[in-house]
Design a protein around this motif. Structure first.
Motif, PDB file in Angstrom:
ATOM      1  N   SER A 151       0.888  -0.677   0.295  1.00  0.00           N
ATOM      2  CA  SER A 151      -0.359   0.110  -0.166  1.00  0.00           C
ATOM      3  C   SER A 151       1.015   1.295  -0.214  1.00  0.00           C
ATOM      4  N   LYS A 161       2.392   1.659  -3.414  1.00  0.00           N
ATOM      5  CA  LYS A 161       1.364   2.457  -4.948  1.00  0.00           C
ATOM      6  C   LYS A 161       1.596   3.859  -4.129  1.00  0.00           C
ATOM      7  N   TYR A 219       6.054  -1.730 -13.331  1.00  0.00           N
ATOM      8  CA  TYR A 219       5.103  -0.541 -12.409  1.00  0.00           C
ATOM      9  C   TYR A 219       3.628  -1.239 -12.108  1.00  0.00           C
ATOM     10  N   GLU A 240       1.760  -1.393  -9.833  1.00  0.00           N
ATOM     11  CA  GLU A 240       0.093  -1.417  -9.292  1.00  0.00           C
ATOM     12  C   GLU A 240      -1.029  -1.581  -9.345  1.00  0.00           C
ATOM     13  N   ILE A 278      -3.119  -6.142  -2.834  1.00  0.00           N
ATOM     14  CA  ILE A 278      -3.185  -5.021  -2.220  1.00  0.00           C
ATOM     15  C   ILE A 278      -1.885  -6.355  -0.577  1.00  0.00           C
TER      16      ILE A 278
END
Length: 194
Positions: free
Chosen positions: A82, A85, A146, A150, A154
């Motif tokens: 988290s 991100k 990347y 993303e 999570i």
């Protein structure tokens, strides 16, 4: 993307429940865990982003003499991914970044430099340091992953992306036991530093 520019992210947002004290502020050498990691990244020529959580005001106050780019994770209980991100949108200009948890303060600047150097020669690889056959931190992720970071679940963490892209992982042997030194309990801290 033709330009090679390595960023760095220091994860320091965790609630330190097992430690009972913000790990970023634990004494280490002449400073703290976070000030030491910041210094090592700067020695390697990097300008780190630092993701902070609920203790951000206290950490920023105590590290006021250190300049760094803070980001805030309002929900650190969701885990390290988290925090990552939150940092990713600030890394768009680079060709990759080094991800460094603050509870690995004994990593050398030479190891960080080595990861950046290997990235220049292997721009599409996830680069993981290895000491005596054991993998550790920090880890370098190239730009091509990347979007995967993303999109990763999570609770799975960045390891989710590593596991799904094993053929793109480059293990780099280093002479730095600090890559394995994860300090997340009072007992581990006392064991290593008295």
């Amino acid at each position: 993307m033709n330009r090679i520019e390595v960023g760095s992210v220091i994860l320091a947002a965790g609630n330190s429940n097992r430690m009972g004290f913000p790990k970023a502020l634990l004494p280490f050498g002449h400073g703290t865990f976070l000030s030491t990691v910041l210094d090592r990244h700067r020695e390697a020529g990097l300008d780190p982003l630092v993701v902070l959580g609920n203790d951000r005001s206290r950490i920023q106050r105590q590290l006021a003499v250190h300049t760094f780019r803070p980001l805030h994770n309002p929900s650190p209980e969701q885990g390290p991914l988290s925090s990552l991100k939150i940092a990713l949108p600030h890394l768009r200009h680079g060709s990759g970044f080094i991800l460094h948890p603050v509870d690995h303060p004994t990593v050398s600047a030479e190891t960080i430099l080595r990861l950046a150097s290997e990235h220049r020669a292997n721009r599409d690889c996830i680069i993981i340091p290895r000491y005596l056959g054991r993998k550790g931190h920090p880890v370098l992720f190239p730009y091509r992953f990347y979007a995967d970071l993303e999109a990763a679940p999570i609770l799975e963490g960045a390891r989710f992306v590593v596991r799904r892209n094993r053929t793109s992982v480059l293990h780099v042997d280093v002479g730095d036991p600090g890559i394995l030194t994860n300090i997340d309990t009072p007992e581990r801290y006392v064991e290593l530093f008295g």
